[in-house]
Design a protein around this motif. Structure first.
Motif, PDB file in Angstrom:
ATOM      1  N   GLY A  12      -4.933   5.378  -3.903  1.00 47.69           N
ATOM      2  CA  GLY A  12      -5.614   4.848  -2.673  1.00 47.69           C
ATOM      3  C   GLY A  12      -6.615   6.080  -2.423  1.00 47.69           C
ATOM      4  N   ASN A  13      -6.950   6.010  -0.990  1.00 48.87           N
ATOM      5  CA  ASN A  13      -8.143   6.545  -0.296  1.00 48.87           C
ATOM      6  C   ASN A  13      -7.535   8.182   0.173  1.00 48.87           C
ATOM      7  N   THR A  14      -5.780   7.999   0.635  1.00 57.83           N
ATOM      8  CA  THR A  14      -5.290   9.047   0.591  1.00 57.83           C
ATOM      9  C   THR A  14      -5.595  10.271   0.223  1.00 57.83           C
ATOM     10  N   GLY A  15      -5.415  10.233  -1.343  1.00 52.94           N
ATOM     11  CA  GLY A  15      -4.959  11.629  -2.460  1.00 52.94           C
ATOM     12  C   GLY A  15      -5.884  12.306  -2.193  1.00 52.94           C
ATOM     13  N   ALA A  53     -11.112  -3.740   0.512  1.00 51.22           N
ATOM     14  CA  ALA A  53     -10.966  -4.662   1.428  1.00 51.22           C
ATOM     15  C   ALA A  53      -9.729  -5.485   1.666  1.00 51.22           C
ATOM     16  N   ASP A  54      -9.361  -5.687  -0.021  1.00 56.20           N
ATOM     17  CA  ASP A  54      -8.490  -6.943   0.073  1.00 56.20           C
ATOM     18  C   ASP A  54      -7.150  -7.632   1.665  1.00 56.20           C
ATOM     19  N   GLY A  55      -6.680  -6.136   2.247  1.00 51.47           N
ATOM     20  CA  GLY A  55      -6.495  -6.343   3.151  1.00 51.47           C
ATOM     21  C   GLY A  55      -6.743  -7.313   4.683  1.00 51.47           C
ATOM     22  N   ASN A  81      -9.545  12.025  11.802  1.00 48.40           N
ATOM     23  CA  ASN A  81      -8.218  10.713  12.797  1.00 48.40           C
ATOM     24  C   ASN A  81      -7.930  10.894  12.137  1.00 48.40           C
ATOM     25  N   SER A  82      -8.723  10.386  10.874  1.00 50.51           N
ATOM     26  CA  SER A  82      -7.571   9.359  10.244  1.00 50.51           C
ATOM     27  C   SER A  82      -6.377   8.905   9.027  1.00 50.51           C
ATOM     28  N   LEU A  83      -6.318  10.173   8.787  1.00 53.07           N
ATOM     29  CA  LEU A  83      -4.461  10.233   8.263  1.00 53.07           C
ATOM     30  C   LEU A  83      -3.547  10.964   9.676  1.00 53.07           C
ATOM     31  N   LEU A  84      -4.039  11.070  10.802  1.00 54.79           N
ATOM     32  CA  LEU A  84      -3.389  11.667  11.614  1.00 54.79           C
ATOM     33  C   LEU A  84      -2.974   9.670  12.535  1.00 54.79           C
ATOM     34  N   GLN A 141     -10.099  15.119   1.881  1.00 52.44           N
ATOM     35  CA  GLN A 141     -10.170  16.854   2.078  1.00 52.44           C
ATOM     36  C   GLN A 141      -9.588  17.713   3.470  1.00 52.44           C
ATOM     37  N   GLY A 142     -10.320  17.147   3.867  1.00 54.31           N
ATOM     38  CA  GLY A 142     -10.785  17.773   4.963  1.00 54.31           C
ATOM     39  C   GLY A 142      -9.765  18.225   6.311  1.00 54.31           C
ATOM     40  N   GLY A 143      -9.288  17.744   6.091  1.00 58.18           N
ATOM     41  CA  GLY A 143      -7.849  18.021   6.700  1.00 58.18           C
ATOM     42  C   GLY A 143      -7.235  16.993   8.359  1.00 58.18           C
ATOM     43  N   ILE A 144      -6.658  16.987   8.768  1.00 55.91           N
ATOM     44  CA  ILE A 144      -5.667  16.704   9.940  1.00 55.91           C
ATOM     45  C   ILE A 144      -6.249  17.073  11.458  1.00 55.91           C
ATOM     46  N   GLY A 195       0.795  -1.264   0.312  1.00 53.83           N
ATOM     47  CA  GLY A 195      -0.063  -0.209  -0.339  1.00 53.83           C
ATOM     48  C   GLY A 195       0.703   1.150  -0.087  1.00 53.83           C
ATOM     49  N   THR A 196       0.404   1.489  -0.672  1.00 54.45           N
ATOM     50  CA  THR A 196       1.276   3.215  -1.284  1.00 54.45           C
ATOM     51  C   THR A 196       0.202   4.714  -0.732  1.00 54.45           C
ATOM     52  N   GLY A 197      -0.398   4.817   0.450  1.00 54.88           N
ATOM     53  CA  GLY A 197      -1.276   5.981   1.092  1.00 54.88           C
ATOM     54  C   GLY A 197      -0.353   6.448   2.296  1.00 54.88           C
ATOM     55  N   GLY A 208      -3.181   2.265   9.465  1.00 60.89           N
ATOM     56  CA  GLY A 208      -3.766   2.439   8.285  1.00 60.89           C
ATOM     57  C   GLY A 208      -5.071   2.704   8.193  1.00 60.89           C
ATOM     58  N   GLU A 209      -6.609   2.477   7.262  1.00 62.71           N
ATOM     59  CA  GLU A 209      -7.597   2.150   7.199  1.00 62.71           C
ATOM     60  C   GLU A 209      -7.268   0.770   7.395  1.00 62.71           C
ATOM     61  N   VAL A 210      -7.119   0.074   6.891  1.00 54.88           N
ATOM     62  CA  VAL A 210      -7.800  -1.703   7.255  1.00 54.88           C
ATOM     63  C   VAL A 210      -7.200  -1.778   8.462  1.00 54.88           C
TER      64      VAL A 210
HETATM   65  C1  LIG Z   1     -13.020  11.070  -0.543  1.00 49.85           C
HETATM   66  C2  LIG Z   1     -12.256  11.458   0.965  1.00 49.85           C
HETATM   67  C3  LIG Z   1     -12.045  12.262   2.133  1.00 49.85           C
HETATM   68  C4  LIG Z   1     -11.417  11.984   3.405  1.00 49.85           C
HETATM   69  N1  LIG Z   1     -10.526  13.051   4.318  1.00 49.85           N
HETATM   70  C5  LIG Z   1     -10.507  12.597   4.808  1.00 49.85           C
HETATM   71  C6  LIG Z   1     -10.172  13.671   5.573  1.00 49.85           C
HETATM   72  O1  LIG Z   1     -10.273  15.012   5.411  1.00 49.85           O
HETATM   73  N2  LIG Z   1      -8.969  13.819   7.410  1.00 49.85           N
HETATM   74  C7  LIG Z   1      -8.859  12.226   6.847  1.00 49.85           C
HETATM   75  O2  LIG Z   1      -8.545  12.130   7.847  1.00 49.85           O
HETATM   76  N3  LIG Z   1      -9.402  11.018   6.550  1.00 49.85           N
HETATM   77  C8  LIG Z   1     -10.119  11.593   5.541  1.00 49.85           C
HETATM   78  N4  LIG Z   1     -10.140  10.302   4.935  1.00 49.85           N
HETATM   79  C9  LIG Z   1      -9.950   9.092   5.059  1.00 49.85           C
HETATM   80  C10 LIG Z   1      -8.704   9.049   4.633  1.00 49.85           C
HETATM   81  O3  LIG Z   1      -8.318   9.532   3.487  1.00 49.85           O
HETATM   82  C11 LIG Z   1      -8.323   7.326   5.140  1.00 49.85           C
HETATM   83  O4  LIG Z   1      -8.773   6.463   5.645  1.00 49.85           O
HETATM   84  C12 LIG Z   1      -6.656   7.329   4.640  1.00 49.85           C
HETATM   85  O5  LIG Z   1      -5.463   7.941   3.489  1.00 49.85           O
HETATM   86  C13 LIG Z   1      -6.425   5.588   4.010  1.00 49.85           C
HETATM   87  O6  LIG Z   1      -4.856   5.409   3.715  1.00 49.85           O
HETATM   88  P1  LIG Z   1      -4.209   4.260   3.846  1.00 49.85           P
HETATM   89  O7  LIG Z   1      -3.435   4.490   4.247  1.00 49.85           O
HETATM   90  O8  LIG Z   1      -4.592   3.877   4.766  1.00 49.85           O
HETATM   91  O9  LIG Z   1      -4.642   3.588   2.599  1.00 49.85           O
HETATM   92  P2  LIG Z   1      -4.567   4.329   0.697  1.00 49.85           P
HETATM   93  O10 LIG Z   1      -4.599   5.562   0.782  1.00 49.85           O
HETATM   94  O11 LIG Z   1      -6.310   3.543   0.743  1.00 49.85           O
HETATM   95  O12 LIG Z   1      -4.157   3.487   0.389  1.00 49.85           O
HETATM   96  C14 LIG Z   1      -4.377   1.946   0.348  1.00 49.85           C
HETATM   97  C15 LIG Z   1      -3.127   1.283  -0.782  1.00 49.85           C
HETATM   98  O13 LIG Z   1      -3.263   0.025  -0.338  1.00 49.85           O
HETATM   99  C16 LIG Z   1      -2.850  -0.582  -1.870  1.00 49.85           C
HETATM  100  N5  LIG Z   1      -3.684  -1.923  -2.009  1.00 49.85           N
HETATM  101  C17 LIG Z   1      -4.733  -2.293  -1.972  1.00 49.85           C
HETATM  102  N6  LIG Z   1      -4.360  -3.655  -1.862  1.00 49.85           N
HETATM  103  C18 LIG Z   1      -3.868  -4.031  -2.731  1.00 49.85           C
HETATM  104  C19 LIG Z   1      -2.633  -5.152  -3.729  1.00 49.85           C
HETATM  105  N7  LIG Z   1      -3.881  -7.102  -2.936  1.00 49.85           N
HETATM  106  N8  LIG Z   1      -1.689  -5.272  -3.662  1.00 49.85           N
HETATM  107  C20 LIG Z   1      -1.476  -4.319  -3.596  1.00 49.85           C
HETATM  108  N9  LIG Z   1      -1.500  -3.231  -3.470  1.00 49.85           N
HETATM  109  C21 LIG Z   1      -3.281  -2.445  -2.730  1.00 49.85           C
HETATM  110  C22 LIG Z   1      -3.850   0.732  -3.221  1.00 49.85           C
HETATM  111  O14 LIG Z   1      -3.165   0.900  -4.470  1.00 49.85           O
HETATM  112  C23 LIG Z   1      -3.493   1.774  -2.459  1.00 49.85           C
HETATM  113  O15 LIG Z   1      -1.757   2.207  -2.579  1.00 49.85           O
HETATM  114  C24 LIG Z   1     -11.171  10.997   3.384  1.00 49.85           C
HETATM  115  C25 LIG Z   1     -11.374   9.809   2.300  1.00 49.85           C
HETATM  116  C26 LIG Z   1     -11.716   9.773   1.112  1.00 49.85           C
HETATM  117  C27 LIG Z   1     -12.074   8.733   0.592  1.00 49.85           C
END
Ligand SMILES: Cc1cc2nc3c(=O)[nH]c(=O)nc-3n(C[C@H](O)[C@H](O)[C@H](O)COP(=O)(O)OP(=O)(O)OC[C@H]3O[C@@H](n4cnc5c(N)ncnc54)[C@H](O)[C@@H]3O)c2cc1C
Length: 540
Positions: free
Chosen positions: A43-46, A221-223, A390-393, A49-52, A13-15, A374-376
């Motif tokens: 992923g979701n990270t990009g 939901a792969d994780g 709270n999730s980016l944090l 919107q709102g912030g941290i 994962g590259t979030g 992270g979210e998983v």
């Molecule tokens: C529209 C939107 C707005 C949001 N706004 C906020 C906000 O303002 N503040 C906040 O705190 N949170 C916010 N969130 C939530 C937050 O963005 C996410 O919870 C957080 O970015 C998740 O980060 P992550 O690193 O866990 O996963 P992600 O950023 O989702 O990255 C998942 C990575 O896993 C990889 N992956 C998945 N399955 C596999 C596999 N089988 N093999 C290889 N790679 C895989 C994907 O390619 C990706 O690189 C928002 C979410 C959304 C969708």
């Protein structure tokens, strides 16, 4: 196998969570390899919107404190947060933000965004459930894009290898069941083995379980499925946060839908029903900034009462809307709405998974060598409902801590370096995606009942076909299928309403029976079972 690679730590994962872990692992001297099944920023990270949300001791609202942030998080989590985990994660927030800024992330300054008057200090806004202005943001409403940009640049700048378009299919285990690496496939679906004594799952969310979601296509939901099949437990999956304000489109909304960040309400926008009456009047002391589960439920109720499929968000009173919220403004304009002069039609959509793979605040799971962040992950930070921002944090803090934990565990000789030989792609049950999403939206959304969920589970059972996982689509469909069944099992088990889990047949909260998280696992034949009494949550 057509290819192979190896590392001390494989980050899936590259979030925010995965890239933060990769940077910290490199600092700790580990050989780290990062994979994403799509492009590095998919992923979701990009999209955040709102912030941290963070309390930084040198810049905070008068009267705000770490203790208040903890308090707000526990209140939003409705008795299911793990208080110690909440304290530990939030306490590390200021340092994590410091590291992120040192890695190159630029946040909005107060002078530019106008949320407070201190020139040079970071701007802070307020979101639902927060008692104070403590949410820092970037690019107005493009915080996630800036976090992603900065982390990708730092990882690339540090020469950390990132394999894009490489999908992890299955975790591999060696001696004594400890993690030995992962089976993956490249962009041409050729299988290969990634050898590693430690694997960090940072695979993000599960929004694609539903027909309408704020999550991008990779959030399948792969994780959760990988962890379950490797023997780890999952908890709190029933708590899917529905974001109350997603741009409404007439007809059946499908796939990723644009979000209207809560910060718009933080800066004064109000929810109105189609008759023009305030939706949140008399519903909650925090009014339009009540926790998300409360606002989503109120919107769903009011829409049903008025016979409409949506309500409106009136942001016409916010000065400089287009500059403060450029992303939201652009999505509205694309849909033919001018938020500066007319109310925005909004409805709820699946947004955030509060539960996931059971792990501690250092990312460790019950399987030796398997970590999650992270979210998983389900660390106990969110409980029954995540507090906004709270999730980016969490990704920043736990991603970093997990890398340090891997370094420690390797140093103490706790992980296994057993090698794996030839591996065939496994075969698992798969339900056609459109049917699965429609079924989950219909029966596992905001109002759930035993009858509906039993029907959903039966539909999934009847329509599942066992397929070898030879393509990314098959991997994702198998993940969605197993996770949908696990979510339904968890939601049926929980005979109460709490946080994001709302049952029409059990509308009350039942602290006596259900102030605990039920843990689900897979048995040797692949059946889900409820693993014991679960994690009892105590008062703060
Ligand atoms: C529209 C939107 C707005 C949001 N706004 C906020 C906000 O303002 N503040 C906040 O705190 N949170 C916010 N969130 C939530 C937050 O963005 C996410 O919870 C957080 O970015 C998740 O980060 P992550 O690193 O866990 O996963 P992600 O950023 O989702 O990255 C998942 C990575 O896993 C990889 N992956 C998945 N399955 C596999 C596999 N089988 N093999 C290889 N790679 C895989 C994907 O390619 C990706 O690189 C928002 C979410 C959304 C969708």
């Amino acid at each position: 196998m057509t290819w192979e690679a190896g590392a001390d730590l494989l980050v899936v994962g590259t979030g925010v969570a995965g890239l933060t872990a990769a940077l910290r692992a490199r600092e700790a001297g580990l050989r780290v390899l990062v994979v994403s099944k799509d492009s590095v920023s998919a992923g979701n990270t990009g999209w955040a919107q709102g912030g941290i949300a963070v309390v930084r001791p040198d810049e905070l609202d008068p009267g705000d404190s770490l203790h208040k942030h903890v308090e707000d998080t526990l209140t939003a989590g409705v008795g299911l947060c793990a208080p110690e985990a909440v304290r530990e994660i939030l306490a590390d927030g200021a340092e994590a933000i410091g590291r992120l800024r040192a890695a190159g992330a630029e946040f909005d300054r107060a002078a530019r965004a106008g949320s407070d008057a201190v020139g040079g200090a970071l701007a802070r806004t307020r979101e639902g459930g927060h008692q104070a202005f403590r949410v820092i943001h970037a690019g107005g409403d493009a915080t996630g894009a800036e976090v992603q940009r900065a982390l990708v640049a730092a990882v690339r700048g540090g020469g950390i290898p990132v394999l894009e378009e490489h999908c992890v299919v299955e975790l591999l285990r060696g001696e004594g069941g400890a993690i030995a690496g992962a089976l993956a496939m490249d962009s041409r679906s050729r299988p290969g083995v990634l050898h590693a004594p430690a694997v960090l799952l940072a695979t993000g969310g599960l929004g694609q379980l539903y027909a309408a979601t704020t999550n991008p296509e990779v959030s399948t939901a792969d994780g959760v499925a990988l962890a379950l099949r490797a023997g780890a437990g999952v908890a709190d999956l029933e708590f899917v946060q529905f974001h109350p304000t997603v741009l409404y489109a007439a007809g059946e909304a499908r796939g990723r839908r644009p979000l209207v960040t809560e910060a718009v309400r933080g800066e004064g926008a109000v929810l109105l029903d189609v008759r023009g009456d305030r939706v949140m009047d008399g519903v909650h002391p925090l009014g339009d900034l009540a926790p998300r589960d409360v606002v989503s439920a109120a919107i769903t109720r009011r829409a049903a009462e008025t016979g409409a499929e949506h309500v409106f968000l009136d942001a016409t009173g916010i000065p400089g809307f287009a500059e403060r919220f450029p992303t939201v403004h652009a999505s509205c304009r694309e849909a033919g709405i001018d938020p500066r002069s007319e109310p925005i039609p909004v409805a709820s959509a699946a947004h955030y998974s509060c539960g996931g793979v059971v792990s501690d605040v250092d990312g460790r799971t019950a399987v030796t060598g398997l970590y999650a962040a992270g979210e998983v992950a389900c660390t106990g930070l969110h409980g029954a409902n995540r507090l906004a921002s709270n999730s980016l944090l969490e990704g920043l803090v736990v991603g970093g801590r997990a890398a340090s934990a891997v370094a420690k565990d390797l140093g103490r000789g706790l992980l296994s370096r057993s090698s794996v030989g030839e591996v065939e792609p496994p075969a698992f049950a798969v339900v056609e995606r459109d049917l699965l999403q429609r079924t989950m939206s219909r029966h596992a959304g905001i109002g759930r009942s035993e009858d509906g969920m039993a029907e959903a589970s039966a539909v999934l059972d009847r329509n599942s076909v066992v397929r070898p996982l030879r393509t990314r689509q098959a991997v994702e469909d198998a993940s969605l299928t197993l996770t949908a069944q696990a979510l339904l099992a968890a939601a049926r088990l929980r005979e109460e309403s709490r946080g994001c889990h709302r049952r029409t047949d059990f509308p009350e909260t039942d602290d006596l029976r259900w102030r605990r998280s039920a843990v689900l696992r897979l048995d040797a034949s692949g059946w889900l079972f409820h693993a014991g009494t679960g994690i009892a949550r105590t008062a703060a």
